[in-house]
Scaffold this active site. Structure first.
Site, PDB file in Angstrom:
ATOM      1  N   SER A 138       0.951  -1.001  -0.092  1.00  0.00           N
ATOM      2  CA  SER A 138      -0.191   0.244   0.347  1.00  0.00           C
ATOM      3  C   SER A 138       0.790   1.348   0.020  1.00  0.00           C
ATOM      4  O   SER A 138       2.315   1.709   0.838  1.00  0.00           O
ATOM      5  CB  SER A 138      -1.126   0.170   1.394  1.00  0.00           C
ATOM      6  OG  SER A 138      -1.764   0.805   1.642  1.00  0.00           O
ATOM      7  N   TYR A 151      -1.174  -1.254  10.397  1.00  0.00           N
ATOM      8  CA  TYR A 151      -1.865  -1.100   8.943  1.00  0.00           C
ATOM      9  C   TYR A 151      -0.455  -0.740   8.228  1.00  0.00           C
ATOM     10  O   TYR A 151      -0.103  -1.746   7.696  1.00  0.00           O
ATOM     11  CB  TYR A 151      -2.960  -0.450   7.782  1.00  0.00           C
ATOM     12  CG  TYR A 151      -3.042  -0.979   6.863  1.00  0.00           C
ATOM     13  CD1 TYR A 151      -3.695  -1.830   7.219  1.00  0.00           C
ATOM     14  CD2 TYR A 151      -2.955   0.382   5.682  1.00  0.00           C
ATOM     15  CE1 TYR A 151      -3.831  -1.903   5.776  1.00  0.00           C
ATOM     16  CE2 TYR A 151      -3.076   0.185   4.450  1.00  0.00           C
ATOM     17  CZ  TYR A 151      -3.446  -1.402   4.775  1.00  0.00           C
ATOM     18  OH  TYR A 151      -3.961  -1.330   3.128  1.00  0.00           O
TER      19      TYR A 151
HETATM   20  P1  NDP Z   1     -11.339  -6.447  -0.225  1.00  0.00           P
HETATM   21  O1  NDP Z   1     -12.132  -5.831   1.158  1.00  0.00           O
HETATM   22  O2  NDP Z   1     -12.446  -5.746  -1.073  1.00  0.00           O
HETATM   23  O3  NDP Z   1     -11.351  -7.167  -0.407  1.00  0.00           O
HETATM   24  C1  NDP Z   1      -9.717  -8.084   0.140  1.00  0.00           C
HETATM   25  C2  NDP Z   1      -9.783  -9.781   0.235  1.00  0.00           C
HETATM   26  O4  NDP Z   1      -9.775 -10.351   0.892  1.00  0.00           O
HETATM   27  C3  NDP Z   1     -11.723  -9.828   0.361  1.00  0.00           C
HETATM   28  O5  NDP Z   1     -11.276 -10.505  -1.180  1.00  0.00           O
HETATM   29  C4  NDP Z   1     -11.678 -11.245   1.438  1.00  0.00           C
HETATM   30  O6  NDP Z   1     -11.780 -12.652   0.992  1.00  0.00           O
HETATM   31  C5  NDP Z   1      -9.769 -10.907   1.788  1.00  0.00           C
HETATM   32  N1  NDP Z   1      -9.719 -11.780   3.207  1.00  0.00           N
HETATM   33  C6  NDP Z   1      -9.800 -10.796   3.730  1.00  0.00           C
HETATM   34  N2  NDP Z   1      -9.482 -12.106   4.877  1.00  0.00           N
HETATM   35  C7  NDP Z   1      -8.866 -13.046   4.142  1.00  0.00           C
HETATM   36  C8  NDP Z   1      -8.556 -14.205   5.114  1.00  0.00           C
HETATM   37  N3  NDP Z   1      -8.485 -14.645   6.467  1.00  0.00           N
HETATM   38  N4  NDP Z   1      -8.189 -15.285   4.081  1.00  0.00           N
HETATM   39  C9  NDP Z   1      -8.423 -15.205   3.057  1.00  0.00           C
HETATM   40  N5  NDP Z   1      -8.984 -13.946   2.622  1.00  0.00           N
HETATM   41  C10 NDP Z   1      -9.368 -13.398   3.041  1.00  0.00           C
HETATM   42  O7  NDP Z   1     -10.480  -4.866   0.221  1.00  0.00           O
HETATM   43  P2  NDP Z   1      -9.376  -5.045  -1.494  1.00  0.00           P
HETATM   44  O8  NDP Z   1      -9.569  -5.267  -2.875  1.00  0.00           O
HETATM   45  O9  NDP Z   1      -9.043  -2.829  -1.676  1.00  0.00           O
HETATM   46  O10 NDP Z   1      -7.870  -4.984  -0.556  1.00  0.00           O
HETATM   47  C11 NDP Z   1      -7.065  -5.984  -1.452  1.00  0.00           C
HETATM   48  C12 NDP Z   1      -5.699  -5.896  -0.993  1.00  0.00           C
HETATM   49  O11 NDP Z   1      -5.310  -4.683  -1.087  1.00  0.00           O
HETATM   50  C13 NDP Z   1      -5.302  -6.018   0.511  1.00  0.00           C
HETATM   51  O12 NDP Z   1      -4.572  -6.514   0.694  1.00  0.00           O
HETATM   52  C14 NDP Z   1      -4.529  -4.453   1.398  1.00  0.00           C
HETATM   53  O13 NDP Z   1      -4.751  -3.877   2.063  1.00  0.00           O
HETATM   54  C15 NDP Z   1      -4.588  -3.633  -0.306  1.00  0.00           C
HETATM   55  N6  NDP Z   1      -5.002  -2.369  -0.567  1.00  0.00           N
HETATM   56  C16 NDP Z   1      -6.039  -1.721  -0.940  1.00  0.00           C
HETATM   57  C17 NDP Z   1      -6.193  -0.870  -0.629  1.00  0.00           C
HETATM   58  C18 NDP Z   1      -7.628   0.105  -1.236  1.00  0.00           C
HETATM   59  O14 NDP Z   1      -7.789   1.235  -1.119  1.00  0.00           O
HETATM   60  N7  NDP Z   1      -8.805  -0.228  -1.143  1.00  0.00           N
HETATM   61  C19 NDP Z   1      -5.178   0.765  -0.386  1.00  0.00           C
HETATM   62  C20 NDP Z   1      -3.272   0.183  -0.859  1.00  0.00           C
HETATM   63  C21 NDP Z   1      -3.981  -1.476  -0.334  1.00  0.00           C
HETATM   64  P3  NDP Z   1     -12.824 -12.711   2.214  1.00  0.00           P
HETATM   65  O15 NDP Z   1     -13.875 -12.038   3.418  1.00  0.00           O
HETATM   66  O16 NDP Z   1     -14.485 -13.528   1.876  1.00  0.00           O
HETATM   67  O17 NDP Z   1     -12.449 -14.055   3.156  1.00  0.00           O
END
Ligand code: NDP
Length: 244
Positions: A138, A151
Site C-alpha cells: 500500500s 496497518y
Molecule cells: P476488499 O475488502 O474488497 O478485499 C479483501 C479481500 O481479502 C477479500 O476478498 C476478502 O475475502 C479477503 N480476505 C480477508 N481476510 C481473509 C482471510 N483470512 N483469508 C482469505 N482471504 C481473506 O479490499 P481490497 O480489494 O481493497 O484489498 C485487497 C488488497 O489491497 C489488501 O491487501 C489491501 O490491504 C490492499 N490495498 C487496498 C487499498 C484500497 O484502497 N482498497 C489500498 C492499498 C492496498 P473474504 O472476506 O471472502 O475472505
C-alpha cells in the site's frame, strides 16, 4: 502466453477485478478467499465469459488452507506461474481505542498470510525454475498517518519480506520474480471492515471523494505479469491522480 495464476482475497475488490481481467486475457485462474458463495459466482462469471477458473474456500491465516489452495492449482493445471498475495484488511483506529483484535487480524492476514503464500508456492516455483509473486502492500507502506500505525507496519513488512525474497531468488537464479503493488485509495470493500465508527465515517467520506476503480490496479498487475521473464517489475506505486 497463458499462465496459471493464484489469487488470495479474490472474492471482492482488487482480487476479483484482477482475476476477471486476467481470465479475459487467457490466463488460468485459481481463486481463494473465505466467502465460498462469492468465489463460486466469480468463477461462474469467468466461465460464462469464456475463461478458465477454479476456486477453493481459503483462510490465509491457516497454513494448511493456503497449502490446499496451492495443491488445487497444481492438481488442476500442473504448475503455479503467479501467486498473488492479495488478501488484506485495514481496520484503522487510534491506539488509545485498544482494538487488539483488529491489530491481531491485520498481523495475521496482511503479514502471516503473505508468508504462508510464499511457503505454499515457492517450492514448486523453484522446481520449475520460474514464477512470480505479486504481494499487495500500500502507499501506507511508505508513509504513516494517525490511526494507521498497525496497518502501515504490516504493509511496510510486506515491502521488506518481498525485497528479501527478491534478493534470495535472484541469488538462486531461480527466475522467480517478486512484484510489490502499493495502491492509494481504491474503491473496494476495504473500508467496510473498519470497526471504529468515527474512523469508518471519515474513511468512507475520503474514499467517496478520492478513490478510483480497481480496474486501474488490475491493468498494472497484468502488465507486470505479461512482461518478458528476464525483466521484473519490483514495485508498482499507483494512486488516484488527485490523492495528496
Ligand atoms: P476488499 O475488502 O474488497 O478485499 C479483501 C479481500 O481479502 C477479500 O476478498 C476478502 O475475502 C479477503 N480476505 C480477508 N481476510 C481473509 C482471510 N483470512 N483469508 C482469505 N482471504 C481473506 O479490499 P481490497 O480489494 O481493497 O484489498 C485487497 C488488497 O489491497 C489488501 O491487501 C489491501 O490491504 C490492499 N490495498 C487496498 C487499498 C484500497 O484502497 N482498497 C489500498 C492499498 C492496498 P473474504 O472476506 O471472502 O475472505
Amino acid at each position: 502466453m497463458s499462465k496459471v495464476i493464484v489469487i488470495t482475497g479474490a472474492s471482492s475488490g482488487i482480487g476479483e477485478t484482477t482475476a476477471k481481467l486476467l481470465a479475459k486475457n487467457g490466463h488460468q485462474l485459481v481463486l481463494g478467499a473465505r466467502r465460498d458463495s462469492k468465489l463460486q459466482q466469480i468463477v461462474t462469471d469467468i466461465k460464462a465469459a469464456g475463461g478458465t477458473a477454479v476456486y477453493k474456500s481459503t483462510d490465509v491465516t491457516d497454513l494448511s488452507s493456503v497449502k490446499a489452495l496451492a495443491k488445487l492449482a497444481l492438481d488442476s493445471f500442473g504448475k503455479i506461474d503467479v501467486w498473488m498475495n492479495n488478501a488484506g484488511l485495514m481496520p484503522h483506529s487510534e491506539f488509545i481505542k485498544g482494538k487488539v483484535d483488529d491489530w491481531n487480524r491485520m498481523i495475521d492476514v496482511n503479514l502471516r498470510g503473505i508468508l504462508y503464500g510464499i511457503n505454499a508456492a515457492l517450492p514448486s516455483m523453484r522446481a520449475q525454475k520460474s514464477g512470480q509473486f505479486i504481494n499487495m502492500a500500500s502507499v501506507a507502506a511508505h508513509a504513516v498517518h494517525q490511526g494507521g500505525g498497525v496497518y502501515s507496519a504490516t504493509k511496510a513488512g510486506v515491502l521488506m519480506i518481498s525485497e528479501a525474497l527478491r534478493q534470495e531468488e535472484a541469488a538462486a537464479k531461480s527466475n522467480v520474480r517478486v512484484t510489490v503493488v502499493s495502491p492509494g485509495a481504491i474503491a473496494t470493500e476495504l473500508v467496510e471492515n473498519v470497526t471504529d465508527p468515527t474512523t469508518k465515517a471519515a474513511l468512507e467520506k475520503y474514499y467517496q471523494q478520492t478513490a478510483i476503480s480497481p480496474d486501474r490496479i488490475a491493468s498494472s498487475i497484468m502488465a507486470a505479469i505479461d512482461l518478458p521473464a528476464d525483466a521484473s517489475v519490483n514495485e508498482i506505486v499507483i494512486r488516484p491522480t488527485g490523492q495528496e
